[in-house]
Design an enzyme around this catalytic site. Structure first.
Site, PDB file in Angstrom:
ATOM      1  N   SER A  34      43.303 -80.046 -36.926  1.00  0.00           N
ATOM      2  CA  SER A  34      44.441 -80.198 -36.008  1.00  0.00           C
ATOM      3  C   SER A  34      45.812 -79.836 -36.589  1.00  0.00           C
ATOM      4  O   SER A  34      46.582 -79.141 -35.911  1.00  0.00           O
ATOM      5  CB  SER A  34      44.487 -81.616 -35.460  1.00  0.00           C
ATOM      6  OG  SER A  34      43.399 -81.809 -34.615  1.00  0.00           O
TER       7      SER A  34
ATOM      8  N   CYS B  59      38.493 -90.352 -43.254  1.00  0.00           N
ATOM      9  CA  CYS B  59      37.141 -90.471 -42.663  1.00  0.00           C
ATOM     10  C   CYS B  59      36.031 -90.286 -43.687  1.00  0.00           C
ATOM     11  O   CYS B  59      34.844 -90.261 -43.338  1.00  0.00           O
ATOM     12  CB  CYS B  59      37.002 -89.505 -41.499  1.00  0.00           C
ATOM     13  SG  CYS B  59      38.272 -89.792 -40.261  1.00  0.00           S
ATOM     14  N   GLY B  60      36.395 -90.120 -44.956  1.00  0.00           N
ATOM     15  CA  GLY B  60      35.399 -90.153 -46.034  1.00  0.00           C
ATOM     16  C   GLY B  60      34.753 -88.835 -46.405  1.00  0.00           C
ATOM     17  O   GLY B  60      34.018 -88.756 -47.389  1.00  0.00           O
ATOM     18  N   GLU B  61      35.022 -87.776 -45.631  1.00  0.00           N
ATOM     19  CA  GLU B  61      34.304 -86.533 -45.888  1.00  0.00           C
ATOM     20  C   GLU B  61      34.917 -85.692 -47.008  1.00  0.00           C
ATOM     21  O   GLU B  61      34.312 -84.728 -47.456  1.00  0.00           O
ATOM     22  CB  GLU B  61      34.208 -85.695 -44.598  1.00  0.00           C
ATOM     23  CG  GLU B  61      35.497 -85.026 -44.116  1.00  0.00           C
ATOM     24  CD  GLU B  61      36.395 -85.954 -43.298  1.00  0.00           C
ATOM     25  OE1 GLU B  61      36.130 -87.179 -43.299  1.00  0.00           O
ATOM     26  OE2 GLU B  61      37.348 -85.468 -42.680  1.00  0.00           O
TER      27      GLU B  61
ATOM     28  N   GLY C  86      46.161 -87.222 -42.859  1.00  0.00           N
ATOM     29  CA  GLY C  86      45.678 -88.562 -43.158  1.00  0.00           C
ATOM     30  C   GLY C  86      45.672 -88.764 -44.667  1.00  0.00           C
ATOM     31  O   GLY C  86      45.525 -87.806 -45.424  1.00  0.00           O
TER      32      GLY C  86
ATOM     33  N   ASN D 190      39.621 -88.926 -48.255  1.00  0.00           N
ATOM     34  CA  ASN D 190      40.537 -88.963 -47.105  1.00  0.00           C
ATOM     35  C   ASN D 190      40.076 -90.066 -46.122  1.00  0.00           C
ATOM     36  O   ASN D 190      39.037 -90.677 -46.353  1.00  0.00           O
ATOM     37  CB  ASN D 190      40.551 -87.578 -46.452  1.00  0.00           C
ATOM     38  CG  ASN D 190      39.222 -87.285 -45.780  1.00  0.00           C
ATOM     39  OD1 ASN D 190      38.181 -87.737 -46.237  1.00  0.00           O
ATOM     40  ND2 ASN D 190      39.260 -86.553 -44.706  1.00  0.00           N
TER      41      ASN D 190
ATOM     42  N   GLY E 220      36.852 -84.806 -34.512  1.00  0.00           N
ATOM     43  CA  GLY E 220      37.141 -85.658 -33.363  1.00  0.00           C
ATOM     44  C   GLY E 220      37.904 -84.954 -32.260  1.00  0.00           C
ATOM     45  O   GLY E 220      37.545 -85.064 -31.083  1.00  0.00           O
ATOM     46  N   THR E 221      38.949 -84.235 -32.590  1.00  0.00           N
ATOM     47  CA  THR E 221      39.743 -83.579 -31.554  1.00  0.00           C
ATOM     48  C   THR E 221      39.380 -82.111 -31.381  1.00  0.00           C
ATOM     49  O   THR E 221      39.311 -81.616 -30.258  1.00  0.00           O
ATOM     50  CB  THR E 221      41.243 -83.684 -31.866  1.00  0.00           C
ATOM     51  OG1 THR E 221      41.509 -84.974 -32.364  1.00  0.00           O
ATOM     52  CG2 THR E 221      42.066 -83.443 -30.619  1.00  0.00           C
TER      53      THR E 221
HETATM   54  N1  UDP Z   1      42.961 -87.421 -39.314  1.00  0.00           N
HETATM   55  C1  UDP Z   1      44.112 -88.195 -39.242  1.00  0.00           C
HETATM   56  N2  UDP Z   1      44.465 -88.788 -38.049  1.00  0.00           N
HETATM   57  C2  UDP Z   1      43.719 -88.650 -36.925  1.00  0.00           C
HETATM   58  C3  UDP Z   1      42.542 -87.864 -36.996  1.00  0.00           C
HETATM   59  C4  UDP Z   1      42.196 -87.267 -38.197  1.00  0.00           C
HETATM   60  O1  UDP Z   1      44.791 -88.338 -40.234  1.00  0.00           O
HETATM   61  O2  UDP Z   1      44.083 -89.212 -35.869  1.00  0.00           O
HETATM   62  C5  UDP Z   1      42.587 -86.734 -40.588  1.00  0.00           C
HETATM   63  C6  UDP Z   1      41.688 -87.547 -41.476  1.00  0.00           C
HETATM   64  O3  UDP Z   1      41.924 -87.210 -42.829  1.00  0.00           O
HETATM   65  C7  UDP Z   1      40.315 -87.069 -41.078  1.00  0.00           C
HETATM   66  C8  UDP Z   1      40.589 -85.587 -40.920  1.00  0.00           C
HETATM   67  O4  UDP Z   1      41.888 -85.556 -40.326  1.00  0.00           O
HETATM   68  O5  UDP Z   1      39.377 -87.371 -42.050  1.00  0.00           O
HETATM   69  C9  UDP Z   1      39.638 -84.819 -40.092  1.00  0.00           C
HETATM   70  O6  UDP Z   1      39.404 -85.483 -38.873  1.00  0.00           O
HETATM   71  P1  UDP Z   1      38.885 -84.693 -37.596  1.00  0.00           P
HETATM   72  O7  UDP Z   1      37.901 -83.671 -38.035  1.00  0.00           O
HETATM   73  O8  UDP Z   1      38.441 -85.698 -36.591  1.00  0.00           O
HETATM   74  O9  UDP Z   1      40.237 -83.986 -37.108  1.00  0.00           O
HETATM   75  P2  UDP Z   1      40.528 -82.862 -35.993  1.00  0.00           P
HETATM   76  O10 UDP Z   1      40.870 -81.629 -36.727  1.00  0.00           O
HETATM   77  O11 UDP Z   1      39.355 -82.730 -35.087  1.00  0.00           O
HETATM   78  O12 UDP Z   1      41.723 -83.395 -35.252  1.00  0.00           O
END
Ligand code: UDP
Length: 571
Positions: free
Chosen positions: A72, A271-273, A116, A269, A421-422
């Site tokens: 994101s 979510c642990g990945e 994050g 980070n 997630g997003t």
């Molecule tokens: N993360 C964050 N806040 C959020 C969602 C995600 O800081 O609300 C960070 C966090 O380090 C997480 C990483 O983004 O481990 C990846 O999350 P995700 O793949 O769900 O993010 P997306 O790119 O889909 O938004």
């Protein structure tokens, strides 16, 4: 571009550029153009004559085909003032007032930009130890976590998205028992996911039923010992009742780190990945496996040719992001460019299994996971090696395990499985490597209408096979699983399994299969039904250890009202 209504809603809310009155002034295609143009520019650093337009078009195409989406912050900030492109950071927390409050300030800067942060609190002296300068008494890691938590809460409002944190404490820290139950009250420390940092010594003591030592990090002295089995049971009990803490196998993470000589990894980070060194950041991106298929003589099959191309493009893209990123701190800029970690992963794995007619809870699915991720990992290394020929190896290469094997590579890691997630909503794909939560569900829309939303491929098959009806789809939404619905043919029931049809055993088997071919770690939640026992949770924790996972996160249905970051409902 085939964007779903949900994707459009998410994009409009946070991702598309707005004017000062809050009106959206960017179309989704323009957002992808902005990102592609900006990220492509890095090519010029290495080759003055590079054809930026050509690269930009390739980047644009994989994104607008919804084949690859970066994390994101890259979508939100590339080519805009903030310019911060990474999702993952780890910051050090030193055992001093200055150190602690530096970390709080730095995390606020990172949250503001959509990243994050992960912290290890293991270096803080335990509660009750003396503070030399004041003669007072230290309040310990858990009390400071609460300060970090409040700071995050306050920054939340103004940032691009809610800040998320990971808090880790080593199993041998004297305050470990307090830490394990610090989220017992689920309204406390809500902006943190917490994990216990597990060592090999501890696991050995668990297996042998022995005691292990607690060590004060400030004095390096043994302050006492605890029975390992009892502590392990305590962790399991808390996880069973609230879903937290998770565990991370710190020694294993360091053992498999390609840059062990550079420093010790203490945290991941949120979510642990993504395990990272203090001050390291990492940008992630995920390939949508639902798009990596073609029609073969016997139905759908994986399109490995296209997958190879998309992996090559994604690695090129993510390596460029490292150079185009505007880092919130000088130390992060330096550390990130030293190791040049990138994290390419996947989403839409559950969708892919539907197309290939393979149940998630089967050996065939586990084998496919290994095959696909093995392929992606291999191809990502090939591309990183090719980039190294033109751009040079990552600066810490001399001290890495790659040097020992003579593999001249551009990035010290290339693969990570993110939760997505997003970005999975944007791509209209199932998230990460998770199974679907529901085949259909009811969505509240304007005027208090409720609309039933069905997985598109299920809907298509249901119509083709003649068992589609709106009533049936509503019934599925109410029941959650399709396993007890008579009208649905048996072969369909077998394939369209959802999270709760899948036993924890298969969840962990799948996580372990991906982990085998991933440099960093795998984001995965093991779902338990509400009536699962503590013994079952313990078994899964042990199995994760035995199968080589780097950590485990579990969730027992109904055990917690709000999660920091649930993959299903976020932001
Ligand atoms: N993360 C964050 N806040 C959020 C969602 C995600 O800081 O609300 C960070 C966090 O380090 C997480 C990483 O983004 O481990 C990846 O999350 P995700 O793949 O769900 O993010 P997306 O790119 O889909 O938004």
């Amino acid at each position: 571009m085939e964007l779903t209504n949900n994707a459009l809603t998410v994009l409009e809310r946070r991702y598309l550029a707005k004017d000062e009155n809050g009106n959206v002034i960017e179309k989704p295609s323009e957002m992808f153009e902005r990102v592609a143009n900006y990220v492509a520019q890095a090519d010029k650093i290495y080759d003055e004559k590079a054809d930026i337009n050509k690269t930009s078009k390739i980047f644009y195409d994989v994104m607008t085909n919804l084949e690859f989406i970066p994390n994101s912050p890259t979508l939100m900030n590339a080519g805009r003032e903030l310019g911060q492109l990474s999702a993952c950071f780890v910051l050090p927390v030193e055992d001093s007032m200055e150190g602690i409050f530096d970390a709080i300030k730095n995390s606020a800067l990172i949250h503001k930009s959509g990243g994050g942060t992960g912290f290890s609190f293991s270096r803080l002296r335990p509660k009750g130890s003396t503070v030399k300068s004041t003669g007072g008494v230290a309040s310990g890691p858990v009390s400071f976590m609460k300060v970090f938590n409040s700071a995050t809460e306050a920054v939340k409002q103004g940032g691009t998205r809610r800040g998320a944190n990971m808090g880790i404490l080593r199993i041998d820290h004297p305050d470990i028992m307090e830490f394990i139950s610090c989220k017992e009250d689920t309204n406390e420390i809500t902006n943190f996911n917490i994990s216990v940092g597990i060592t090999e010594d501890f696991m050995e003591a668990v297996e042998k039923g022995k005691n292990y030592d607690l060590i004060d990090p400030h004095t390096n002295k043994v302050t006492g010992s605890l029975n390992a089995k009892k502590v392990f049971k305590h962790i399991v009990e808390k996880a069973w009742s609230t879903g937290e803490p998770g565990i991370v196998f710190l020694d294993r993470i360091n053992k498999t780190s390609t840059i062990r000589k550079i420093g010790e990894i203490e945290s991941t980070n949120p979510c642990g990945e993504q395990p990272l060194l203090p001050f390291e950041s990492c940008n992630l991106g995920s390939i949508n496996l639902a798009k990596m298929i073609k029609k073969g003589p016997k139905g759908y099959e994986v399109d490995y040719n296209r997958l190879q191309e998309v992996v090559y493009t994604s690695v090129h893209f993510l390596d460029n992001v490292i150079d185009m990123n505007k880092y919130p701190l000088k130390e992060i800029d330096e550390m990130t460019k030293k190791t040049r970690k990138i994290g390419l992963g996947v989403m839409g794995f559950a969708d892919l299994l539907f197309y290939l007619e393979i149940p998630y809870n089967s050996q065939e699915a586990v084998d496919l996971a290994e095959e696909i991720m093995g392929f992606i990992d291999k191809k990502s290394k090939e591309k990183s090696i090719e980039l190294a020929e033109k751009r040079g190896v990552f600066p810490a290469y001399e001290f890495s395990s790659f040097k020992e094997s003579g593999t001249e590579i551009r990035n010290s890691t290339t693969t990570t499985i993110a939760p997505t997630g997003t970005i999975s909503i944007i791509a209209g794909a199932s998230s990460g490597i998770e199974p679907l939560f529901a085949i259909s569900f009811m969505r509240n829309v304007m005027d208090n209408d409720r609309l039933v939303e069905v997985h598109p491929y299920f809907e298509k098959l249901a119509k083709e096979r003649g068992f589609y009806s709106e009533e049936l789809m509503e019934k599925i939404a109410e029941e959650g699983s399709i396993s007890n619905i008579e009208e649905i043919p048996e072969d369909i029931k077998k394939i369209f399994v959802t999270a709760h049809d899948i036993s924890p055993f298969w969840h962990i088997k799948m996580q372990a299969a991906f982990q085998k071919h991933v440099d960093n770690a795998v984001s995965k939640t093991v779902n338990f039904s509400n009536d699962a026992t503590k013994e079952e949770v313990e078994e899964v924790y042990m199995l994760a250890y035995k199968l080589g996972c780097k950590g485990v996160t579990i969730y027992r249905d109904g055990s917690r009202e709000n999660q920091v970051l649930s993959t299903a409902k976020k932001e």
